[in-house]
Write a protein that holds these residues in place. Structure first.
Motif: not given
Length: 320
Positions: A82-94
């Motif tokens: 019931y809690t999801l995340l929609l993230h961009h390329i920032g998941m790979s740069t963090a």
């Protein structure tokens, strides 16, 4: 024996829970401010998934710390679907930008699927002096730090694009960070800053309306929604290729049956004609079904962590 029985009971209850899923509204966290490109993509997908799942899918903006605040919140959430995340390329740069993260991108999330890959555009205030891409390149090289360049902060797609652009020209502009590209676009429209690089989902309507100047797209080929805007390669920057991919995630430990249901719903949403048409108007497209899978997203994330780690290290950029 009691432990075995308890474990079996827990497994049965989780499986039954997964079969009934969803029974209440679902929240998709966007780790950036409202009005930005990731927010736009998420709201289109959420509306279509709501229809498929039979439950409202709510978008919650949790901006701050280059997207790590919102991502960390989802990583720590109950893995109940019931809690999801929609993230961009920032998941790979963090991982390369932050010495300490509140999450591990590869270990603390269950990938659901890729969503889209969005081209970026080099844009400027409508009264900016250069008229063509060639003019812009010459102007930036000559004026350097006198040119103000907006971005959404350390690690944002807009900042990464700017780093690559400045590196390609071997020049340094003055970076102006904002809390998201939404407010950055407001200042660009108002003429308070000179330039920015942002996703087509956040620039196409303003470009078409003549409210900002468009100099180039960051993909190898021109895009259908902006056919008159050249590629950076046409201006001599032949190795410049950047599209911002987005993925949907759940907290680690989420039941496999729930992930499968969410993946199916994501694929259904991306196949929806209204979603496809809306994406096209924004200069992007939904990924095909075979990319909207946990396996495809996991592979993309792992590869991009390695790629951007090298780029960021070479640029000497750090969030701390």
């Amino acid at each position: 024996m009691l432990a075995v029985l308890a474990a079996g009971s827990a497994f049965t209850s989780v499986s039954a829970f997964a079969q009934d899923y969803p029974t209440q509204p679902i929240t998709i966290v966007v780790p950036f401010s409202a009005g930005g490109p990731t927010d736009t993509v998420t709201r289109l997908v959420a509306a279509a998934m709501s229809e498929d799942l039979g439950q409202q899918v709510v978008v919650q903006n949790v901006g701050g710390a280059g997207g790590t605040l919102g991502a960390g919140q989802v990583a720590a959430a109950n893995p109940d679907g019931y809690t999801l995340l929609l993230h961009h390329i920032g998941m790979s740069t963090a991982p390369a930008l932050y010495a300490s993260l509140p999450f591990d991108p590869m270990k603390d999330f269950e990938p659901i699927g890729l969503v889209t890959e969005v081209p970026m555009t080099i844009v400027a205030r409508k009264d900016f002096q250069p008229e063509t891409l060639e003019d812009l390149i010459a102007y930036v090289k000559e004026n350097g730090e006198n040119v103000t360049y907006a971005n959404a902060g350390i690690g944002a797609a807009s900042q990464l694009c700017g780093l690559l652009f400045m590196d390609a020209l071997d020049v340094k502009m003055t970076e102006v960070p904002y809390q998201g590209t939404g407010p950055a676009m407001t200042d660009l429209l108002g003429g308070q800053i000179d330039m920015m690089c942002d996703q087509t989902t956040n620039t196409t309507s303003q470009i078409k309306a003549g409210e900002i100047k468009a100099y180039a797209v960051t993909t190898p080929e021109r895009i259908a929604v902006l056919p008159d805007v050249p590629t950076l390669a046409e201006g001599g920057l032949e190795n410049f290729n950047l599209a911002i991919w987005h993925g949907l995630y759940a907290p680690a430990g989420t039941d496999k049956a729930i992930i499968e249901r969410l993946t199916k719903s994501l694929q259904t949403a991306l196949a929806d004609e209204n979603v496809g048409n809306s994406f096209a108007e924004l200069g992007t497209y939904p990924v095909p079904a075979d990319q909207a899978t946990p396996e495809a997203l996991a592979q993309k994330l792992e590869g991009q962590i390695g790629l951007w780690g090298e780029v960021i290290k070479a640029a000497g950029v750090s969030a701390q």
